[in-house]
Write a protein that holds these residues in place. Structure first.
Motif, PDB file in Angstrom:
ATOM      1  N   MET A   1      12.467 -11.619  -9.151  1.00 29.42           N
ATOM      2  CA  MET A   1      13.765 -11.130  -9.612  1.00 29.42           C
ATOM      3  C   MET A   1      13.948  -9.650  -9.299  1.00 29.42           C
ATOM      4  SD  MET A   1      16.538 -11.451 -11.926  1.00 29.42           S
ATOM      5  CE  MET A   1      16.368 -11.976 -13.591  1.00 29.42           C
ATOM      6  N   ALA A   2      12.979  -8.786  -9.705  1.00 27.57           N
ATOM      7  CA  ALA A   2      13.115  -7.351  -9.475  1.00 27.57           C
ATOM      8  C   ALA A   2      13.137  -7.025  -7.986  1.00 27.57           C
ATOM      9  CB  ALA A   2      11.980  -6.597 -10.171  1.00 27.57           C
ATOM     10  N   ALA A   3      12.310  -7.731  -7.208  1.00 29.51           N
ATOM     11  CA  ALA A   3      12.298  -7.513  -5.754  1.00 29.51           C
ATOM     12  C   ALA A   3      13.655  -7.844  -5.160  1.00 29.51           C
ATOM     13  CB  ALA A   3      11.190  -8.345  -5.109  1.00 29.51           C
ATOM     14  N   GLN A   4      14.283  -8.899  -5.673  1.00 28.29           N
ATOM     15  CA  GLN A   4      15.607  -9.276  -5.182  1.00 28.29           C
ATOM     16  C   GLN A   4      16.656  -8.244  -5.584  1.00 28.29           C
ATOM     17  OE1 GLN A   4      16.449 -11.871  -3.101  1.00 28.29           O
ATOM     18  NE2 GLN A   4      18.402 -10.780  -3.063  1.00 28.29           N
ATOM     19  N   LEU A   5      16.507  -7.645  -6.781  1.00 30.31           N
ATOM     20  CA  LEU A   5      17.436  -6.601  -7.199  1.00 30.31           C
ATOM     21  C   LEU A   5      17.377  -5.410  -6.244  1.00 30.31           C
ATOM     22  CD1 LEU A   5      17.093  -6.448 -11.103  1.00 30.31           C
ATOM     23  CD2 LEU A   5      18.705  -7.737  -9.714  1.00 30.31           C
ATOM     24  N   LEU A   6      16.163  -5.034  -5.854  1.00 27.68           N
ATOM     25  CA  LEU A   6      16.040  -3.934  -4.891  1.00 27.68           C
ATOM     26  C   LEU A   6      16.664  -4.299  -3.554  1.00 27.68           C
ATOM     27  CD1 LEU A   6      12.477  -2.393  -5.449  1.00 27.68           C
ATOM     28  CD2 LEU A   6      14.695  -1.616  -6.310  1.00 27.68           C
ATOM     29  N   CYS A   7      16.497  -5.556  -3.167  1.00 27.68           N
ATOM     30  CA  CYS A   7      17.124  -6.021  -1.924  1.00 27.68           C
ATOM     31  C   CYS A   7      18.643  -5.920  -2.029  1.00 27.68           C
ATOM     32  CB  CYS A   7      16.695  -7.462  -1.636  1.00 27.68           C
ATOM     33  SG  CYS A   7      17.368  -8.129  -0.088  1.00 27.68           S
ATOM     34  N   ASP A   8      19.185  -6.285  -3.184  1.00 23.21           N
ATOM     35  CA  ASP A   8      20.632  -6.280  -3.386  1.00 23.21           C
ATOM     36  C   ASP A   8      21.226  -4.865  -3.340  1.00 23.21           C
ATOM     37  OD1 ASP A   8      20.678  -9.008  -3.623  1.00 23.21           O
ATOM     38  OD2 ASP A   8      20.675  -9.031  -5.809  1.00 23.21           O
ATOM     39  N   VAL A   9      20.459  -3.881  -3.824  1.00 20.92           N
ATOM     40  CA  VAL A   9      20.988  -2.509  -3.883  1.00 20.92           C
ATOM     41  C   VAL A   9      20.484  -1.634  -2.735  1.00 20.92           C
ATOM     42  CG1 VAL A   9      21.168  -2.652  -6.395  1.00 20.92           C
ATOM     43  CG2 VAL A   9      19.129  -1.606  -5.379  1.00 20.92           C
ATOM     44  N   ARG A  10      19.781  -2.240  -1.798  1.00 21.16           N
ATOM     45  CA  ARG A  10      19.109  -1.489  -0.725  1.00 21.16           C
ATOM     46  C   ARG A  10      20.067  -0.556   0.028  1.00 21.16           C
ATOM     47  NH1 ARG A  10      18.221  -2.666   4.797  1.00 21.16           N
ATOM     48  NH2 ARG A  10      16.223  -1.943   5.638  1.00 21.16           N
TER      49      ARG A  10
ATOM     50  N   ASN B   1       2.899   6.537  -6.804  1.00 21.29           N
ATOM     51  CA  ASN B   1       1.478   6.759  -6.557  1.00 21.29           C
ATOM     52  C   ASN B   1       0.716   6.778  -7.880  1.00 21.29           C
ATOM     53  OD1 ASN B   1      -0.701   9.375  -6.069  1.00 21.29           O
ATOM     54  ND2 ASN B   1      -0.848   7.554  -4.760  1.00 21.29           N
ATOM     55  N   ASP B   2       1.297   7.445  -8.887  1.00 23.61           N
ATOM     56  CA  ASP B   2       0.670   7.458 -10.220  1.00 23.61           C
ATOM     57  C   ASP B   2       0.577   6.053 -10.794  1.00 23.61           C
ATOM     58  OD1 ASP B   2       0.451  10.188 -10.077  1.00 23.61           O
ATOM     59  OD2 ASP B   2       2.251  10.596 -11.275  1.00 23.61           O
ATOM     60  N   ASP B   3       1.595   5.231 -10.498  1.00 27.49           N
ATOM     61  CA  ASP B   3       1.611   3.857 -11.011  1.00 27.49           C
ATOM     62  C   ASP B   3       0.738   2.914 -10.183  1.00 27.49           C
ATOM     63  OD1 ASP B   3       3.431   4.625 -12.942  1.00 27.49           O
ATOM     64  OD2 ASP B   3       5.187   4.017 -11.776  1.00 27.49           O
ATOM     65  N   ARG B   4       0.124   3.460  -9.139  1.00 20.46           N
ATOM     66  CA  ARG B   4      -0.712   2.671  -8.222  1.00 20.46           C
ATOM     67  C   ARG B   4       0.058   1.578  -7.495  1.00 20.46           C
ATOM     68  NH1 ARG B   4      -6.729   2.163 -11.060  1.00 20.46           N
ATOM     69  NH2 ARG B   4      -6.946   4.408 -11.464  1.00 20.46           N
TER      70      ARG B   4
ATOM     71  N   LYS C   1       6.107  -5.661  -1.913  1.00 17.90           N
ATOM     72  CA  LYS C   1       4.903  -5.799  -2.736  1.00 17.90           C
ATOM     73  C   LYS C   1       5.114  -6.743  -3.917  1.00 17.90           C
ATOM     74  CE  LYS C   1       2.939  -1.246  -1.633  1.00 17.90           C
ATOM     75  NZ  LYS C   1       1.519  -1.579  -1.372  1.00 17.90           N
ATOM     76  N   GLY C   2       6.370  -7.167  -4.136  1.00 17.29           N
ATOM     77  CA  GLY C   2       6.625  -8.145  -5.188  1.00 17.29           C
ATOM     78  C   GLY C   2       7.348  -7.602  -6.399  1.00 17.29           C
ATOM     79  N   ASN C   3       7.486  -8.459  -7.393  1.00 14.70           N
ATOM     80  CA  ASN C   3       8.313  -8.150  -8.562  1.00 14.70           C
ATOM     81  C   ASN C   3       7.739  -7.041  -9.450  1.00 14.70           C
ATOM     82  OD1 ASN C   3      10.492  -9.897  -8.106  1.00 14.70           O
ATOM     83  ND2 ASN C   3       9.308 -11.635  -8.862  1.00 14.70           N
ATOM     84  N   LYS C   4       6.422  -7.048  -9.678  1.00 16.95           N
ATOM     85  CA  LYS C   4       5.844  -6.041 -10.572  1.00 16.95           C
ATOM     86  C   LYS C   4       6.025  -4.640  -9.999  1.00 16.95           C
ATOM     87  CE  LYS C   4       2.454  -8.873 -13.040  1.00 16.95           C
ATOM     88  NZ  LYS C   4       1.020  -9.051 -13.395  1.00 16.95           N
ATOM     89  N   SER C   5       5.757  -4.486  -8.722  1.00 17.45           N
ATOM     90  CA  SER C   5       5.942  -3.176  -8.086  1.00 17.45           C
ATOM     91  C   SER C   5       7.411  -2.780  -8.096  1.00 17.45           C
ATOM     92  CB  SER C   5       5.419  -3.226  -6.645  1.00 17.45           C
ATOM     93  OG  SER C   5       4.032  -3.474  -6.621  1.00 17.45           O
ATOM     94  N   SER C   6       8.284  -3.745  -7.857  1.00 19.27           N
ATOM     95  CA  SER C   6       9.725  -3.470  -7.848  1.00 19.27           C
ATOM     96  C   SER C   6      10.210  -3.059  -9.235  1.00 19.27           C
ATOM     97  CB  SER C   6      10.488  -4.699  -7.350  1.00 19.27           C
ATOM     98  OG  SER C   6      10.117  -5.027  -6.023  1.00 19.27           O
ATOM     99  N   GLU C   7       9.663  -3.693 -10.278  1.00 20.72           N
ATOM    100  CA  GLU C   7      10.028  -3.324 -11.645  1.00 20.72           C
ATOM    101  C   GLU C   7       9.655  -1.864 -11.935  1.00 20.72           C
ATOM    102  OE1 GLU C   7       8.049  -6.117 -14.129  1.00 20.72           O
ATOM    103  OE2 GLU C   7       9.396  -7.790 -13.603  1.00 20.72           O
ATOM    104  N   ARG C   8       8.485  -1.443 -11.432  1.00 20.96           N
ATOM    105  CA  ARG C   8       8.068  -0.062 -11.647  1.00 20.96           C
ATOM    106  C   ARG C   8       9.032   0.910 -10.955  1.00 20.96           C
ATOM    107  NH1 ARG C   8       6.024   0.936 -15.810  1.00 20.96           N
ATOM    108  NH2 ARG C   8       5.513   2.998 -14.967  1.00 20.96           N
ATOM    109  N   MET C   9       9.463   0.564  -9.746  1.00 17.14           N
ATOM    110  CA  MET C   9      10.370   1.448  -9.027  1.00 17.14           C
ATOM    111  C   MET C   9      11.717   1.535  -9.740  1.00 17.14           C
ATOM    112  SD  MET C   9      11.463   1.482  -5.025  1.00 17.14           S
ATOM    113  CE  MET C   9      12.683   2.662  -4.424  1.00 17.14           C
TER     114      MET C   9
END
Length: 381
Positions: free
Chosen positions: A1-10, A30-33, A64-72
């Motif tokens: 879901m979050a990865a798709q949101l980033l795609c939508d607002v890219r 980087n801090d969030d790894r 990188k997927g949903n978890k990484s996208s959620e952090r961004m």
């Protein structure tokens, strides 16, 4: 879901994010790894322009997927509230507005793995008030009391030739009818028509008196097709039972339908336009064998205020899931459900096109676009 949101607002992210915020986001991620040192450096060292750096960053994270996208997404909110608001991430991330996306077409290996969640249209009350202040930059919507919006759906499912049965097309019709009714249109439906019957239905629709009290219309045609024609249900190699797509424009233009003069006319066509080979999914394809100005008492454009979205480019096939319906309708309905409260129709069409970027067998395309203003649908109003 979050990865798709980033795609939508890219696209909007690349356009709006500033260089200082980009640098802050890189440090945060980087801090969030989410990103390592080498990835951080590559964003700036391998890209010189700000837009290229922004594009590289958002693509790197969303892949990188949903978890990484959620952090961004969270970091964008922390670093730049204005950008977060402009990207509408506060609305889209709420959990009740953005549907789970269907699997990307490039990743669908089994037709049964292509579900689409059904989501109700979002209301746009505050946004509508804001846009009405833009004056002649938008098509002015009529208020619900007294407004009579009409939409036409023609869906050919069963053909004389049993091998041409369009399995899954019932789902497309159901989705489109639900969407159009949600947008305030009375839906006129026809099923399994010949070319001559499609022509008659189109002509009768253009003569409906309600158009004079409407502010727009939708025409949706779903069938098999060739480059510039829609196939009727009696079509076979010896019987050229077809309906010319040009007739849609002829019947709804200023001369054919004065009631829709200067009003948006949205044409959606789900049909193949040729027989280029695709892949293993059931195809809507049959193997292929092969703007003027009118003078009147006052001058008016003969063909204006149209926008069309076709399910594929010329000479190619359009793909359909045998249970869930066409990918074109699935993605179109989802994008309208998610973004029609804030995006005009041409932006919505572009969103649908982006969903096909990683599916090289099919690309939807806009055609004969003559809108001179932005057309917002303002769901719920």
């Amino acid at each position: 879901m979050a990865a798709q949101l980033l795609c939508d607002v890219r696209v909007k992210f690349v356009e709006k994010v500033t260089t200082p915020v980009l640098k802050q986001l890189l440090d945060d991620l980087n801090d969030d790894r989410v990103l390592n040192e080498e990835e951080m450096e590559s964003v700036f060292e391998e890209n010189k322009a700000r837009a290229d750096r922004a594009r590289c960053l958002i693509d790197m994270v969303r892949k990188k997927g949903n978890k990484s996208s959620e952090r961004m997404i969270k970091r964008i909110q922390e670093r730049d509230e204005n950008l977060y608001g402009e990207l509408s991430l506060s609305v889209m991330a709420s959990g009740t507005t953005a549907p789970a996306a269907p699997a990307p077409l490039s990743q669908v290996s089994n037709p049964d793995e292509s579900p689409v969640s059904e989501v109700l249209l979002l209301s746009s009350a505050q946004f509508r008030s804001q846009k009405l202040m833009e004056g002649d930059r938008i098509y002015k919507p009529l208020d619900k009391p007294g407004r009579k919006r009409l939409a036409l759906i023609i869906n050919n499912v069963k053909f004389d030739c049993k091998g041409m049965l369009r399995r899954g097309a019932d789902k497309d019709e159901e989705r489109m009818e639900t969407l159009l009714k949600g947008l305030g249109y009375e839906v006129v439906k026809h099923r399994d028509l010949s070319g001559e019957e499609m022509d008659k239905a189109m002509k009768e629709f253009s003569k409906r008196k309600e158009h004079a009290e409407s502010d727009s219309t939708f025409v949706v045609i779903m069938s098999h097709g060739k480059r510039d024609t829609i196939l009727g249900v009696h079509w076979n190699k010896d019987t050229p039972d077809v309906f010319s797509i040009d007739n849609v424009y002829s019947y709804l233009n200023t001369q054919g339908c004065p009631g829709l003069c200067n009003k948006p006319k949205v044409i959606l066509i789900q049909a193949c336009r040729g027989g280029e080979e695709g892949c293993v999914w059931m195809s809507d394809g049959i193997q292929d064998d092969s703007t003027g100005i009118e003078s009147d008492d006052h001058r008016a454009h003969k063909e204006k205020d149209f926008i069309s979205l076709l399910s594929c480019t010329p000479d190619t096939k359009s793909y359909r899931h045998v249970e869930n319906g066409t990918f074109f309708v699935q993605y179109l309905v989802q994008e309208f459900n998610t973004h029609a409260h804030q995006d005009h129709v041409e932006e919505l069409f572009t969103r649908v096109m982006r969903r096909f970027e990683e599916f090289p067998r099919q690309m939807v395309c806009k055609d004969r676009t003559t809108l001179s203003r932005h057309f917002y649908l303002f769901p719920g109003h």
